[in-house]
Design a protein around this motif. Sequence first.
Motif, PDB file in Angstrom:
ATOM      1  N   ALA A 275       0.861  -1.189   0.000  1.00 17.37           N
ATOM      2  CA  ALA A 275       0.000   0.000   0.000  1.00 17.37           C
ATOM      3  C   ALA A 275       0.892   1.231   0.000  1.00 17.37           C
ATOM      4  O   ALA A 275       1.880   1.289   0.732  1.00 17.37           O
ATOM      5  N   VAL A 276       0.562   2.189  -0.849  1.00 20.82           N
ATOM      6  CA  VAL A 276       1.362   3.412  -0.975  1.00 20.82           C
ATOM      7  C   VAL A 276       0.477   4.615  -0.667  1.00 20.82           C
ATOM      8  O   VAL A 276      -0.562   4.808  -1.297  1.00 20.82           O
ATOM      9  N   LEU A 277       0.885   5.423   0.324  1.00 17.23           N
ATOM     10  CA  LEU A 277       0.103   6.585   0.742  1.00 17.23           C
ATOM     11  C   LEU A 277       0.956   7.846   0.638  1.00 17.23           C
ATOM     12  O   LEU A 277       2.149   7.812   0.952  1.00 17.23           O
ATOM     13  N   PRO A 278       0.373   8.970   0.206  1.00 19.40           N
ATOM     14  CA  PRO A 278       1.139  10.226   0.251  1.00 19.40           C
ATOM     15  C   PRO A 278       1.293  10.650   1.706  1.00 19.40           C
ATOM     16  O   PRO A 278       0.348  10.556   2.488  1.00 19.40           O
ATOM     17  N   GLU A 279       2.506  11.087   2.083  1.00 20.17           N
ATOM     18  CA  GLU A 279       2.724  11.489   3.471  1.00 20.17           C
ATOM     19  C   GLU A 279       2.043  12.830   3.732  1.00 20.17           C
ATOM     20  O   GLU A 279       2.251  13.797   3.019  1.00 20.17           O
ATOM     21  N   MET A 280       1.225  12.852   4.778  1.00 20.27           N
ATOM     22  CA  MET A 280       0.502  14.066   5.148  1.00 20.27           C
ATOM     23  C   MET A 280       1.048  14.631   6.458  1.00 20.27           C
ATOM     24  O   MET A 280       1.433  13.881   7.349  1.00 20.27           O
ATOM     25  N   GLU A 281       1.036  15.930   6.549  1.00 26.15           N
ATOM     26  CA  GLU A 281       1.369  16.588   7.814  1.00 26.15           C
ATOM     27  C   GLU A 281       0.085  16.722   8.623  1.00 26.15           C
ATOM     28  O   GLU A 281      -1.022  16.624   8.092  1.00 26.15           O
ATOM     29  N   GLU A 282       0.244  16.957   9.916  1.00 27.58           N
ATOM     30  CA  GLU A 282      -0.940  17.140  10.771  1.00 27.58           C
ATOM     31  C   GLU A 282      -1.805  18.293  10.273  1.00 27.58           C
ATOM     32  O   GLU A 282      -3.026  18.256  10.395  1.00 27.58           O
ATOM     33  N   VAL A 283      -1.154  19.321   9.697  1.00 26.91           N
ATOM     34  CA  VAL A 283      -1.914  20.491   9.228  1.00 26.91           C
ATOM     35  C   VAL A 283      -2.771  20.161   8.017  1.00 26.91           C
ATOM     36  O   VAL A 283      -3.738  20.860   7.720  1.00 26.91           O
ATOM     37  N   ASP A 284      -2.414  19.086   7.281  1.00 30.31           N
ATOM     38  CA  ASP A 284      -3.190  18.696   6.096  1.00 30.31           C
ATOM     39  C   ASP A 284      -4.488  18.011   6.472  1.00 30.31           C
ATOM     40  O   ASP A 284      -5.428  17.980   5.685  1.00 30.31           O
ATOM     41  N   VAL A 285      -4.519  17.402   7.638  1.00 31.42           N
ATOM     42  CA  VAL A 285      -5.685  16.650   8.093  1.00 31.42           C
ATOM     43  C   VAL A 285      -6.027  17.109   9.507  1.00 31.42           C
ATOM     44  O   VAL A 285      -5.154  17.161  10.371  1.00 31.42           O
TER      45      VAL A 285
ATOM     46  N   GLU B 280     -10.454   9.083   4.061  1.00 29.99           N
ATOM     47  CA  GLU B 280     -11.430  10.102   3.662  1.00 29.99           C
ATOM     48  C   GLU B 280     -11.517  10.205   2.146  1.00 29.99           C
ATOM     49  O   GLU B 280     -12.594  10.343   1.570  1.00 29.99           O
ATOM     50  N   ARG B 281     -10.354  10.118   1.481  1.00 29.13           N
ATOM     51  CA  ARG B 281     -10.341  10.199   0.024  1.00 29.13           C
ATOM     52  C   ARG B 281     -11.104   9.026  -0.585  1.00 29.13           C
ATOM     53  O   ARG B 281     -11.802   9.177  -1.577  1.00 29.13           O
ATOM     54  N   GLU B 282     -10.971   7.864   0.031  1.00 28.22           N
ATOM     55  CA  GLU B 282     -11.674   6.690  -0.481  1.00 28.22           C
ATOM     56  C   GLU B 282     -13.187   6.837  -0.326  1.00 28.22           C
ATOM     57  O   GLU B 282     -13.954   6.365  -1.168  1.00 28.22           O
ATOM     58  N   LYS B 283     -13.608   7.481   0.748  1.00 28.22           N
ATOM     59  CA  LYS B 283     -15.043   7.713   0.947  1.00 28.22           C
ATOM     60  C   LYS B 283     -15.581   8.652  -0.122  1.00 28.22           C
ATOM     61  O   LYS B 283     -16.649   8.439  -0.681  1.00 28.22           O
ATOM     62  N   VAL B 284     -14.805   9.716  -0.394  1.00 26.69           N
ATOM     63  CA  VAL B 284     -15.244  10.722  -1.358  1.00 26.69           C
ATOM     64  C   VAL B 284     -15.211  10.177  -2.780  1.00 26.69           C
ATOM     65  O   VAL B 284     -16.115  10.385  -3.574  1.00 26.69           O
ATOM     66  N   GLU B 285     -14.145   9.463  -3.087  1.00 24.78           N
ATOM     67  CA  GLU B 285     -13.992   8.937  -4.445  1.00 24.78           C
ATOM     68  C   GLU B 285     -14.350   7.458  -4.472  1.00 24.78           C
ATOM     69  O   GLU B 285     -13.496   6.588  -4.354  1.00 24.78           O
TER      70      GLU B 285
ATOM     71  N   ARG C  84      -2.975   8.079   6.817  1.00 22.05           N
ATOM     72  CA  ARG C  84      -3.996   7.026   6.740  1.00 22.05           C
ATOM     73  C   ARG C  84      -5.408   7.600   6.817  1.00 22.05           C
ATOM     74  O   ARG C  84      -6.315   7.137   6.121  1.00 22.05           O
ATOM     75  N   LEU C  85      -5.588   8.607   7.662  1.00 25.49           N
ATOM     76  CA  LEU C  85      -6.909   9.237   7.771  1.00 25.49           C
ATOM     77  C   LEU C  85      -7.262   9.969   6.477  1.00 25.49           C
ATOM     78  O   LEU C  85      -8.412   9.943   6.029  1.00 25.49           O
ATOM     79  N   TYR C  86      -6.262  10.607   5.863  1.00 26.04           N
ATOM     80  CA  TYR C  86      -6.478  11.287   4.586  1.00 26.04           C
ATOM     81  C   TYR C  86      -6.903  10.278   3.526  1.00 26.04           C
ATOM     82  O   TYR C  86      -7.852  10.498   2.767  1.00 26.04           O
ATOM     83  N   GLU C  87      -6.188   9.148   3.485  1.00 23.94           N
ATOM     84  CA  GLU C  87      -6.488   8.126   2.484  1.00 23.94           C
ATOM     85  C   GLU C  87      -7.893   7.561   2.693  1.00 23.94           C
ATOM     86  O   GLU C  87      -8.631   7.331   1.738  1.00 23.94           O
TER      87      GLU C  87
END
Length: 354
Positions: free
Chosen positions: A200-210, A277-282, A272-275
């Motif tokens: 599994a490959v996820l873009p690294e997010m900062e706390e400010v992004d999520v 949420e993105r899966e829910k939206v898309e 992981r939380l970003y991913e």
Amino acid sequence: MLDKLKAIEQHYQEVEARLAEPSTYNDPALAAKLNKEQRDLEPLMETYRAYRKAFQDMEEAQALFSDSDLGEMAREEYAEAKAAVPALEEKLKFLLLPKDPNDDKNVIVEIRAGVGGEEAALFAHSLFRMYSMYAESCRWSVEVDSVSSTELGGIKEICFTVNGEGAYSRLKFESGVHRVQRVPETESGGRIHTSTVTVAVLPEMEEVDVQIDPADVEMQVFRSSGAGGQHINKTSSAVRLIHKPTGMVVECQQERSQFQNREKAMRLLASRLYEEEREKVEGAYAADRKSQVGSGMRNERIRTYNFPQGRLTDHRVNLTLYKLDAVMNGDLNEVIDALVTADQAERLEKESGR
């Protein structure tokens, strides 16, 4: 398309003008932002200017067609310029495609042994080595966040971060089930075994992004340990974070201090939380990712590594290469280039169909 290109060129010229002003560099963040914008737009502008020049050359050559001395040469120059137009036009269409906003981000990669027991764990280690060597060839750095090893040197699961410009744009296509066919070292009869590993490959997010409410995160500390329960250090520096609303659990144990491990674990949690949420939206993306990663069963695969034949097959683009040793040593560019090209073609088709 031409109106859009003219508007982008005007913006590019404005960026260049601002970078030429000494006062811009009083704000390092602004200067960095403008420099990045200039770098990102440069390939498009170079292609657009070459495209315009081709038409200019055709016009100038056409004006000389009736000249008794230069007419023949002018026709040759006209034909040469005209021949360059279709390729430049196609390149412009690709460069105008909407860019994935995460393409420049660092990458979090999770590798887990699937079907096949110890042999799957050994192949998981081989894949980690392959990605590490590819990262090195791209001048990216690799940091292991957490790892669970086996007694024989395999990896049950590993989470690591790849730091480098454009890392996500290249590695995002690696998500899915990787199937290996080879004779295990422990196999005395020489039979070929089939095992699987999920990536599994996820873009690294900062706390400010999520947005993460600190009250929603429970932190536990424990001692870092390696294979066979051997302690890496004597202090409880490893960190486990539990996101109460989702039940999501992340760990980081490779840094020396608790603070560093917590910081990395928070970035992993945000990713992981970003991913999620993105899966829910898309919805379509979610279905696609599920079909790629699946459950790790042998028939759900994106790529097969056949060691007896030295063959690698990527099933998404019907690519087969007989250079498995080179690929396992990090020579992934040919495979990734094919996946990038297929992705661009698919997105171009969608854009033109609108």
